[in-house]
Write a protein that holds these residues in place. Structure first.
Motif, short mmCIF file in Angstrom:
data_model
loop_
_atom_site.label_atom_id
_atom_site.label_comp_id
_atom_site.label_asym_id
_atom_site.label_seq_id
_atom_site.Cartn_x
_atom_site.Cartn_y
_atom_site.Cartn_z
N SER A 20 0.82 -1.21 0.00
CA SER A 20 0.00 0.00 0.00
C SER A 20 0.85 1.26 0.00
CB SER A 20 -0.93 0.01 1.22
OG SER A 20 -1.78 -1.10 1.21
N ARG A 21 1.98 1.21 0.70
CA ARG A 21 2.81 2.40 0.85
C ARG A 21 3.70 2.65 -0.36
NH1 ARG A 21 4.72 4.93 5.89
NH2 ARG A 21 6.51 6.27 5.44
N PHE A 22 4.21 1.59 -0.95
CA PHE A 22 5.25 1.76 -1.96
C PHE A 22 4.86 1.31 -3.37
CE2 PHE A 22 7.58 1.39 2.06
CZ PHE A 22 8.34 2.55 2.00
N PHE A 23 3.73 0.63 -3.50
CA PHE A 23 3.35 0.11 -4.82
C PHE A 23 1.90 0.47 -5.13
CE2 PHE A 23 6.71 -2.63 -3.16
CZ PHE A 23 7.63 -2.60 -4.20
N SER A 24 1.60 1.75 -5.04
CA SER A 24 0.21 2.19 -5.24
C SER A 24 -0.12 2.46 -6.70
CB SER A 24 -0.05 3.46 -4.41
OG SER A 24 0.83 4.49 -4.78
N SER A 25 0.79 2.17 -7.61
CA SER A 25 0.51 2.29 -9.03
C SER A 25 1.10 1.10 -9.75
CB SER A 25 1.09 3.59 -9.59
OG SER A 25 2.49 3.49 -9.73
N THR A 26 0.85 1.00 -11.04
CA THR A 26 1.35 -0.14 -11.82
C THR A 26 2.73 0.12 -12.43
OG1 THR A 26 0.15 0.73 -13.73
CG2 THR A 26 -0.97 -0.94 -12.39
N THR A 27 3.35 1.23 -12.08
CA THR A 27 4.65 1.57 -12.67
C THR A 27 5.79 0.78 -12.05
OG1 THR A 27 4.90 3.41 -11.12
CG2 THR A 27 3.87 3.89 -13.24
N GLU A 28 5.61 0.23 -10.86
CA GLU A 28 6.65 -0.56 -10.21
C GLU A 28 6.01 -1.76 -9.55
OE1 GLU A 28 10.25 -0.04 -6.91
OE2 GLU A 28 8.70 1.49 -7.12
N HIS A 29 6.65 -2.91 -9.70
CA HIS A 29 6.09 -4.15 -9.18
C HIS A 29 6.92 -4.64 -7.99
CE1 HIS A 29 3.28 -4.64 -12.47
NE2 HIS A 29 4.25 -4.45 -13.34
N PRO A 30 6.27 -5.20 -6.97
CA PRO A 30 7.03 -5.86 -5.90
C PRO A 30 7.69 -7.12 -6.45
CG PRO A 30 4.67 -6.32 -5.66
CD PRO A 30 4.80 -5.30 -6.76
N VAL A 31 8.84 -7.46 -5.87
CA VAL A 31 9.56 -8.64 -6.37
C VAL A 31 8.90 -9.91 -5.83
CG1 VAL A 31 11.73 -7.36 -6.48
CG2 VAL A 31 11.18 -8.68 -4.42
N PRO A 32 8.99 -11.01 -6.58
CA PRO A 32 8.56 -12.30 -6.02
C PRO A 32 9.51 -12.71 -4.90
CG PRO A 32 9.62 -12.62 -8.14
CD PRO A 32 9.51 -11.14 -7.94
N VAL A 33 8.97 -13.30 -3.85
CA VAL A 33 9.76 -13.53 -2.63
C VAL A 33 9.62 -14.97 -2.15
CG1 VAL A 33 10.05 -12.84 -0.20
CG2 VAL A 33 9.47 -11.12 -1.93
N ASP A 34 10.74 -15.53 -1.70
CA ASP A 34 10.75 -16.78 -0.93
C ASP A 34 11.08 -16.42 0.51
OD1 ASP A 34 10.41 -18.27 -3.30
OD2 ASP A 34 12.59 -18.43 -3.61
N LEU A 35 10.30 -16.95 1.44
CA LEU A 35 10.63 -16.66 2.84
C LEU A 35 10.42 -17.87 3.73
CD1 LEU A 35 7.79 -16.13 4.64
CD2 LEU A 35 7.82 -13.99 3.39
N LEU A 36 11.21 -17.90 4.79
CA LEU A 36 11.19 -19.00 5.76
C LEU A 36 11.13 -18.41 7.16
CD1 LEU A 36 11.48 -22.07 6.35
CD2 LEU A 36 13.97 -21.72 6.36
N VAL A 37 10.16 -18.89 7.95
CA VAL A 37 9.91 -18.34 9.29
C VAL A 37 10.40 -19.31 10.36
CG1 VAL A 37 8.11 -17.60 10.91
CG2 VAL A 37 7.91 -17.05 8.47
N ASN A 38 11.02 -18.74 11.39
CA ASN A 38 11.45 -19.52 12.56
C ASN A 38 11.14 -18.70 13.80
OD1 ASN A 38 12.68 -21.18 14.43
ND2 ASN A 38 14.77 -20.59 13.86
N GLY A 39 10.27 -19.20 14.66
CA GLY A 39 9.87 -18.43 15.84
C GLY A 39 10.13 -19.15 17.14
#
Length: 548
Positions: free
Chosen positions: A168-187
């Motif tokens: 919402s903060r950084f990608f509010s238009s179609t001019t820039e796309h978020p990158v595809p992400v792999d993530l792993l959680v350890n809690g």
């Protein structure tokens, strides 16, 4: 100010953690996580985002009415290893991965792998989204969609909540796309324990998506707190910011006095050290009553939020302070107006003196006993609407249209009495710590007893006025005092979860043994299983990123 500092990004753990011993022990965990990440995704992570849980030493259920609290980060935390998704050749290829798509896995096998893709709302359109953003002075929420089921909360919902804020903060238009992400959680923060695993998860998720999308430049700790607060609302909790502030801003060896009015601020307060008084540590004990503040929000957490909001309006009316029909002030704002002095010029000492003068005004919220069962201090929905001075339609729009609550009686008097007395106790706790710091060894363990007495009084208020405790937690608190704690109180949202006790360091093993013997759910626990539910903790550093 601590809230205005940048989010730290480290290249080595010995700079991130308070001592070499801790860094060495955690280094093994981080290295193991990187190897597991590479095994699952075929490449190394770019960052590991770390956010600790927190223990609130005093100041419960007053952050969302904008009064200050006194939390400390704990050593247990949430880690999220993250990096751009890559093709089999080892290069990031947007064409082979959907823009912004996320593969999320968890080291705990009970949490199944998830794959989700945010959707941009093309019906709204980027220009309309930007116009809505400018008009509302917030980032356009409607331009992105990620499915979060608030009725059946899942682990990945917290990951999605953190992602939402970045989108919402950084990608509010179609001019820039978020990158595809792999993530792993350890809690290592126990879920539902009152040690704020949910806030730690949202903070670490928000930090991970900021880092992997190269959006950390210029983001302060205070801004990360505010983003994480908004993000946690997406899973159905109207958080006041205490948990997020502690997870982000805290430093080793200190708690923070975090205030929310007129804006977020945080003051590191050193806890009593061996140079001043006999050393003590905080021991967290899990009642094993799971406290999920999202699932039960309408009868517990969110209900307290609404009760305090309505109480603020009723109190303003009875103090002769004017409000518009759509105004929804918090109790701190009404207190500030009543005080009649600019809050920016008010020191904590002046605020405390003002609160003590304000305390008798709370009696204006006590209902007449006429026609009520003996001891009933709550009022019905019909009475609450009448007391507000609004029409039923106006009342619903201002106080109920955005949140689900359920109660037969609404306890405006009890909740407000808790808020004001708890706010005073927080400031007294701060004073005791500062006096101990200044005394440089001249104080006896009377200081610990003073802190313990404030913790005990806080628990009594949480149990009787805020009514956020439960029988098991009350039993643990009583048992802790009988086992040698200077003081003990519930910590966290409540209705289960943990207690926190102030215990002399050389008595910790004896203390834990006595609590184990007296609390039935602990009797058959040994070794690691016992250490999972009751453990001493030192104040930890706040959130950071580790560059890999």
């Amino acid at each position: 100010m601590a809230a205005e500092l940048p989010i730290p990004i480290f290249t080595s753990l010995d700079k991130a953690l308070p001592d070499l011993q801790t860094a060495a022990a955690e280094g093994v965990r981080y290295d193991s996580m990187v190897k597991e990440y590479e095994s699952r995704f075929g490449h190394k992570p770019t960052y590991i985002a770390r956010a600790p849980g927190r223990v609130n030493l005093i100041g419960e259920h007053i952050d969302y009415v904008l009064f200050g609290c006194f939390p400390a980060a704990i050593e247990r935390d949430i880690l999220i290893a993250c990096g751009p998704s890559q093709s089999a050749s080892g290069t990031s290829t947007p064409s082979s991965h959907p823009p912004g798509g996320v593969k999320a896995e968890n080291l705990d096998p009970k949490y199944k792998p998830q794959h989700f893709i945010p959707k941009f709302n093309s019906a709204l359109g980027p220009s309309a989204a930007e116009e809505a953003d400018a008009a509302s002075n917030v980032h356009a929420e409607t331009s992105w969609h990620l499915d979060i089921d608030k009725r059946e909360l899942r682990w990945e919902s917290y990951v999605k909540a953190g992602y939402y804020g970045v989108l919402s903060r950084f990608f509010s238009s179609t001019t820039e796309h978020p990158v595809p992400v792999d993530l792993l959680v350890n809690g290592s923060v126990p879920s539902g324990s009152g040690l704020s695993s949910s806030a730690a998860m949202v903070v670490s998720s928000t930090l991970a998506f900021l880092a992997v999308n190269n959006k950390l430049d210029g983001i302060t700790k205070g801004q990360l707190v505010e983003m994480s607060m908004e993000n946690e609302k997406r899973v159905g909790v109207n958080s006041g910011g205490l948990d997020q502030a502690a997870s982000v801003i805290c430093t080793p060896h200190s708690a923070i006095f975090v205030d929310f009015f007129p804006r977020l601020s945080a003051e590191p307060i050193p806890l009593p050290t061996p140079r001043t008084i006999p050393r003590a540590v905080f021991v967290c004990a899990n009642s094993l009553v799971v406290s999920d503040k999202v699932v039960s929000a309408k009868i517990h957490y969110n209900l307290r939020v609404v009760e305090t909001l309505v109480a603020a309006r009723v109190l303003a009316n009875r103090l002769g302070l004017s409000l518009g029909p759509s105004d929804r002030p918090r109790i701190r704002e009404i207190f500030s107006r009543w005080l009649g002095s600019p809050e920016l010029e008010s020191s904590p000492d002046k605020v405390k003196a003002g609160l003590e003068r304000f305390l008798p005004e709370i009696e204006k919220l006590k209902p007449s006993p006429e026609g009520r069962p003996e001891g009933q201090l709550g009022i019905t929905m019909k009475e609450m609407v009448e007391w507000s001075g609004l029409s039923e339609a106006q009342f619903h729009q201002v106080y109920l249209s955005w949140v689900d609550v359920e109660a037969e009686h609404f306890q405006l008097y009890k909740r407000t009495l808790h808020v004001i007395t708890e706010a005073i106790r927080v400031l007294e706790f701060r004073e005791v710590c500062l006096r101990a710091q200044a005394a440089e060894g001249e104080l006896s363990d009377d200081t610990l007893r003073a802190l313990g007495a404030l913790m005990d009084a806080s628990h009594e208020s949480c149990s009787k006025l805020c009514q956020s405790s439960c029988p098991e937690v009350d039993q643990l608190a009583e048992l802790a005092r009988a086992s040698g704690a200077y003081g003990c109180r519930i910590t966290g949202a409540g209705w289960g979860g943990c207690t926190v006790s102030l215990v002399a360091e050389d008595k910790v093993d004896e203390f834990i043994a006595k609590v184990k013997e007296g609390y039935a759910p602990y009797k058959n626990l040994e070794g690691d299983k016992l250490r999972e539910v009751i453990f001493a903790t030192k104040p930890s550093s706040g959130a950071f990123g580790k560059l890999w």
